[in-house]
Design a protein around this motif. Structure first.
Motif, PDB file in Angstrom:
ATOM      1  N   LEU A  34       0.861  -1.177   0.000  1.00 40.74           N
ATOM      2  CA  LEU A  34       0.000   0.000   0.000  1.00 40.74           C
ATOM      3  C   LEU A  34       0.896   1.226   0.000  1.00 40.74           C
ATOM      4  CD1 LEU A  34      -2.616  -1.011   2.711  1.00 40.74           C
ATOM      5  CD2 LEU A  34      -2.863  -1.143   0.232  1.00 40.74           C
ATOM      6  N   THR A  35       0.645   2.158  -0.925  1.00 34.92           N
ATOM      7  CA  THR A  35       1.461   3.362  -1.012  1.00 34.92           C
ATOM      8  C   THR A  35       0.570   4.589  -1.077  1.00 34.92           C
ATOM      9  OG1 THR A  35       1.542   3.533  -3.426  1.00 34.92           O
ATOM     10  CG2 THR A  35       3.178   2.126  -2.386  1.00 34.92           C
ATOM     11  N   SER A  36       1.118   5.704  -0.681  1.00 32.24           N
ATOM     12  CA  SER A  36       0.454   6.988  -0.863  1.00 32.24           C
ATOM     13  C   SER A  36       1.527   8.054  -0.944  1.00 32.24           C
ATOM     14  CB  SER A  36      -0.494   7.302   0.284  1.00 32.24           C
ATOM     15  OG  SER A  36      -1.202   8.491  -0.034  1.00 32.24           O
ATOM     16  N   VAL A  43      -4.681   6.081  -1.873  1.00 32.55           N
ATOM     17  CA  VAL A  43      -3.898   4.946  -1.409  1.00 32.55           C
ATOM     18  C   VAL A  43      -3.999   3.914  -2.520  1.00 32.55           C
ATOM     19  CG1 VAL A  43      -3.727   3.091   0.297  1.00 32.55           C
ATOM     20  CG2 VAL A  43      -4.310   5.408   1.032  1.00 32.55           C
ATOM     21  N   CYS A  59      -9.040   8.256  -1.221  1.00 30.39           N
ATOM     22  CA  CYS A  59      -9.349   8.428   0.195  1.00 30.39           C
ATOM     23  C   CYS A  59      -9.749   9.851   0.553  1.00 30.39           C
ATOM     24  CB  CYS A  59      -8.148   8.041   1.038  1.00 30.39           C
ATOM     25  SG  CYS A  59      -7.769   6.296   0.979  1.00 30.39           S
ATOM     26  N   ILE A  82      -1.237   5.383   7.136  1.00 29.17           N
ATOM     27  CA  ILE A  82      -2.287   4.368   6.983  1.00 29.17           C
ATOM     28  C   ILE A  82      -2.226   3.483   8.220  1.00 29.17           C
ATOM     29  CG2 ILE A  82      -3.127   2.433   5.630  1.00 29.17           C
ATOM     30  CD1 ILE A  82      -1.490   3.568   3.268  1.00 29.17           C
ATOM     31  N   SER A  93      -7.091   6.194   6.906  1.00 32.22           N
ATOM     32  CA  SER A  93      -6.107   7.014   6.197  1.00 32.22           C
ATOM     33  C   SER A  93      -6.106   8.401   6.816  1.00 32.22           C
ATOM     34  CB  SER A  93      -6.434   7.076   4.706  1.00 32.22           C
ATOM     35  OG  SER A  93      -7.717   7.608   4.490  1.00 32.22           O
TER      36      SER A  93
END
Length: 110
Positions: A34-36, A43, A59, A82, A93
C-alpha cells in the motif's frame, strides 16, 4: 580486517510512477504493497509479485477553492499515514489537511 562488499538494494519496480509526487507512505500486507504520496489523496494497492496495481482508493477527494477570477480549483492533500486493523477489518487514512477516513475492507470490493 577486510570487509565484504556493501549490500545493495535493488528495486524491481522503482519507476512505477504511482503518485504525482514523492511517496510518503509504504505499508505491506503479505504480497500487497500500500502506497500513498504526492497530493493525489489516494492509497494504491500493488501486487509485489507482478507490479500490477490492484486497486486505487480515492481516500481524500479534496475541496474546491474559489479563485478571485471566479474559477475553482480542486485542492487535494497527501495521505501521510495508513493504520490497518485486522480485528475490525478496516483501514484508516490520515491526510495532511488534518482529516481522516475510515474504510471497511468490504468496501474495497465494490
Amino acid at each position: 580486517g577486510e570487509k565484504g562488499p556493501k549490500p545493495q538494494l535493488e528495486l524491481k519496480y522503482d519507476k512505477m510512477s504511482l503518485h504525482n509526487g514523492a511517496v510518503e507512505v509504504v505499508n505491506n500486507i503479505g504480497d500487497i504493497l500500500l502506497t500513498s504520496g504526492g497530493n493525489d489523496g489516494q492509497v494504491i494497492g500493488v501486487d509485489l509479485n507482478t507490479g500490477l496495481i490492484l486497486q486505487s482508493i480515492d481516500c481524500h477527494t479534496g475541496e474546491n477553492l474559489q479563485h478571485r477570477e471566479g474559477s475553482t480549483l480542486l485542492a487535494k492533500s497527501c495521505v501521510v499515514d495508513i493504520i490497518l486493523s485486522g480485528k475490525e477489518a478496516s483501514m484508516i487514512s490520515l491526510c495532511r489537511d488534518g482529516t481522516l477516513q475510515r474504510w471497511s475492507f468490504a468496501s474495497f470490493n465494490n
